[in-house]
Design a protein around this motif. Structure first.
Motif, PDB file in Angstrom:
ATOM      1  N   ALA A 175      -1.395  -0.793  -5.460  1.00  0.00           N
ATOM      2  CA  ALA A 175      -1.358  -1.042  -4.018  1.00  0.00           C
ATOM      3  C   ALA A 175      -0.161  -0.334  -3.388  1.00  0.00           C
ATOM      4  N   GLU A 176       1.009  -0.401  -4.045  1.00  0.00           N
ATOM      5  CA  GLU A 176       2.198   0.263  -3.518  1.00  0.00           C
ATOM      6  C   GLU A 176       2.035   1.782  -3.566  1.00  0.00           C
ATOM      7  N   ARG A 187      -0.812   3.473  -3.311  1.00  0.00           N
ATOM      8  CA  ARG A 187      -1.708   3.864  -2.223  1.00  0.00           C
ATOM      9  C   ARG A 187      -0.980   3.837  -0.880  1.00  0.00           C
ATOM     10  N   HIS A 188      -0.123   2.845  -0.690  1.00  0.00           N
ATOM     11  CA  HIS A 188       0.647   2.769   0.554  1.00  0.00           C
ATOM     12  C   HIS A 188       1.554   3.987   0.691  1.00  0.00           C
ATOM     13  N   ASP A 222     -11.359  -2.164   0.716  1.00  0.00           N
ATOM     14  CA  ASP A 222     -10.139  -1.378   0.802  1.00  0.00           C
ATOM     15  C   ASP A 222     -10.424  -0.102   1.590  1.00  0.00           C
ATOM     16  N   GLU A 251      -9.997   3.230  -0.309  1.00  0.00           N
ATOM     17  CA  GLU A 251     -11.085   3.475  -1.262  1.00  0.00           C
ATOM     18  C   GLU A 251     -12.351   3.891  -0.526  1.00  0.00           C
TER      19      GLU A 251
END
Length: 731
Positions: free
Chosen positions: A37-38, A40-41, A610, A613
């Motif tokens: 998640a981090e 992708r951010h 998401d 995604e």
């Protein structure tokens, strides 16, 4: 995570880096699943900063240094080429500045000269970022003790060396598949190795295989996918309706082409005589029930993205046990569906919508031709021509707009149909025309693009072709599917759920201006080129004229391409704010994602996804869709060229659809072929090109060939390898 952005840029800029996807990058950086998640951010932040970008198949790469541009390369016949970046003008690339780039490759370009007087900037390719293809198809031949392949199409101007004569047992004039080892440059011939021999050029079936291989289309399912399909078949119990609404008592039908093999949409329709309200049921095959997320069926369908409908052959997204069996809404079979139940008032305005996991039993499978035959026995009766909404809705669909009817000859006789089904068809026609009128009123654009239908003999050889016929039977289904797609998209949007939309952004104003200028040259009035109703009027006014294809193609070229994306950009051509694809999950993966979101909401009253995604999936599905469409066009064109190769000298009336300094393209009026009239064949005068008026004009005779003009031509030459046909003007 401290320094993550810097680590990402360093990894993507490292010498020898090959573009990878997010999860692979995570592994290379030593990150865990908990860090995704981090990661992708951080990637989204770097993309907004313009320091990285997502390329083909959502792979990652660093943006080049200042003064460089990334785009797609396209080589011209003369060896030079152009790079089209995501934004900005095309960049001209000279042959000696193109490295070994091939058409379709993603490349990095260094600008060498800025444009002057509105011309294209010049540049040189500094790096090939991603190859469009490594595998190619062509015709094998031998010369001077060397095996060579003349590649199909115009990607390469020269043949490719494949080693010693007889490599892999290849014989002259056989179609072969080869892997490129060294791409050709301006000074060196390319080198490849033969991997498959498809058969002699001209042998039945070889043309189809050549297109399948050239586009890298998967034509077989892995064993584990077929195994899972069989397991799903063994578990299917049509008596089990737990959690499903029973629609089996409703009068439900399907309408599809004669050649259809899978049936994924069915329709029911009733009307309350007291209120005048309509209740439309759009029932879509519940493929998601048979393809759980993450399973073999799902992974293969996601990889394929779409079914591919080639002439006489379908490459389905799901094995036929699913696509032509369990999930196909066959007549008299109980089948699982996702249903959209939409209520319209008498004027066709949506007043209520609900969704359900359901089950239906299709009462009748119709072809479009059968429905047309039934409806022809029941012409519309208009009592008041001034007030009838049906009369207004049918404007533009009378005899002068029966675009392709003549090529079909006499319509087939109407089939024997029960009275209740005839009544259903008449209701469907009435509602569809009302909905169509409402769609037109909001500014929807209807482009009339010529569609080719090939005619075959029993041995699979082309014996003719005609333009596809599109009448009220097609329009009925179109309107109902559009309504269902909008209803689902509106529901998910209202719930605040990210989903894969069918997005069609507004066109570039400059391109619309060029279209307006062109339309004015042909005599069409456009006051405000950004007014969609002005565009709509031009389309309608040209629909019955010889230049209609030229006009509609010109507008199509000025519009942006529709894509799959979670961004709420609306659908320009449909004049729709919220739109998605929901109605064809057997053949389109994006539809399957919508079904799954809808299913989670129906069962759990909550659903989510998401956005990053979805963005990656949208890019992938957009590419597989374009690949499928291009492959279908390529094979149709090849089969037509094979047919025309035996008809040199055939004369036919045509309409000029494109003009350039080297000649003009003409589309035959009654037969679906297009050819080039090269300027060298216009020997009666010296012709010069006027770009502003899309015209070739003789200096002495003043004879003029202008976009949209009618001209008599004859077939002069057919080149199968290069997929080209030349016409010659008949004096």
């Amino acid at each position: 995570m401290a320094g993550l952005e810097a680590r990402i840029v360093a990894a993507l800029s490292a010498k020898g880096y090959s573009p990878v996807k997010t999860k692979v990058l995570a592994q290379q950086l030593g990150l865990t699943k908990a860090d995704l998640a981090e990661l992708r951010h951080a990637l989204r932040s770097l993309e907004k900063q313009g320091r990285i970008e997502f390329g083909g198949n959502h792979t990652l790469r660093a943006v080049g240094p200042h003064g460089t541009v990334i785009g797609v390369f396209r080589r011209s016949a003369d060896g030079d080429g152009f790079v089209r970046p995501k934004t900005g003008p095309e960049i001209r690339i000279r042959a000696h500045d193109s490295l070994d780039a091939a058409t379709g490759d993603q490349v990095m370009v260094r600008l060498t000269r800025k444009p002057a007087n509105g011309g294209k900037p010049n540049g040189e390719i500094t790096r090939i970022l991603e190859r469009a293809a490594q595998q190619f198809v062509g015709t094998y031949f031998e010369r001077d003790g060397e095996g060579l392949v003349r590649v199909d199409g115009t990607v390469f101007s020269h043949s490719i060396s494949v080693g010693d004569p007889g490599a892999k047992g290849a014989r002259p004039n056989e179609v072969v598949v080869f892997e490129m080892l060294h791409f050709p440059t301006a000074s060196e011939r390319g080198e490849g190795v033969i991997t498959e021999i498809l058969g002699p050029r001209g042998k039945p079936g070889v043309d189809t295989l050549s297109v399948i291989r050239a586009f890298g289309l998967p034509d077989e399912f892995p064993p584990e996918v077929l195994t899972e399909a069989r397991e799903m078949a063994s578990l299917f119990d049509e008596q089990d309706l737990a959690g499903r609404e029973d629609f089996t008592g409703d009068l439900t039908i399907t309408i599809d082409p004669v050649t259809a093999r899978d049936f994924d949409d069915a329709v029911s329709l009733t009307r309350d005589e007291k209120t005048g309200h309509w209740l439309l049921g759009v029932h879509i095959a519940d493929v998601s029930h048979f393809a759980p997320v993450g399973g073999s069926l799902d992974r293969e369908a996601r990889k394929r993205g779409t079914s591919v409908y080639l002439p006489q052959r379908v490459l389905p997204m799901f094995p036929e046990l699913i696509s032509n069996g369990l999930a196909s809404l066959q007549q008299d079979k109980l089948r699982y569906v996702k249903s959209a139940i939409i209520e319209f008032n008498a004027a066709g305005q949506k007043v209520n919508v609900r969704f359900a996991n359901g089950a239906i039993r299709n009462k009748r499978r119709f072809t479009y031709e059968e429905v047309s035959a039934v409806l022809s026995l029941h012409p519309l009766e208009v009592q008041d021509r001034k007030k009838s909404s049906v009369e207004k809705a049918t404007k533009g669909h009378g005899p002068k707009h029966a675009k392709k009817q003549a090529v079909h000859g006499s319509p087939p006789p109407a089939p024997a149909v029960a009275d209740e089904i005839v009544a259903l068809l008449l209701r469907m026609r009435e509602l569809a025309l009302i909905l169509r009128a409402r769609r037109r009123k909001r500014g929807a654009l209807e482009l009339d693009m010529p569609e080719t239908e090939l005619e075959f003999d029993d041995d699979g050889r082309v014996i003719g072709a005609h333009f596809a016929h599109h009448d009220i039977s097609h329009q009925m289904i179109e309107e109902f599917m559009l309504s269902a797609n909008e209803a689902v998209a509106g529901q998910l949007s209202d719930l605040g759920i990210d989903f894969l939309r069918r997005a069609h952004p507004a066109p570039d104003p400059t391109k619309l201006q060029r279209f307006a200028d062109f339309a004015r040259l042909l005599g069409y009035k456009i006051d405000l080129e950004r007014d969609r109703f002005a565009l709509q009027r031009v389309l309608e006014e040209s629909a019955a004229k010889p230049e209609r294809f030229a006009v509609h193609f010109a507008l199509l070229r000025s519009l942006k391409q529709a894509v799959y994306s979670p961004k709420a950009e609306g659908h320009y051509a449909l004049a729709s704010q919220d739109y998605c694809h929901f109605t064809s999950p057997i053949r389109r993966y994006p539809d399957l994602t919508i079904h799954r979101l809808l299913d989670r909401w129906l069962r759990k009253h909550k659903a989510g996804s998401d956005a990053s995604e979805l963005e990656a999936l949208g890019d992938h599905c957009s590419r597989t869709e374009r690949r499928a469409e291009t492959a279908e066009r390529e094979l149709t064109k090849l089969k037509l060229l094979i047919y025309m190769a035996d008809r040199i000298g055939t004369k036919m009336p045509a309409v000029i659809t494109g003009v350039a300094d080297y000649g003009f393209f003409a589309q035959a009026e009654q037969f679906p072929v297009e050819g080039l009239v090269h300027i060298s064949s216009l020997t009666d005068d010296y012709y010069y090109y006027d770009e502003d008026s899309h015209t070739l004009q003789g200096r002495r005779t003043k004879r003029r060939f202008r976009l949209g003009d009618r001209v008599q031509v004859e077939v002069a030459r057919v080149e199968l390898n290069r997929r080209q046909m030349d016409f010659r003007v008949v004096k």
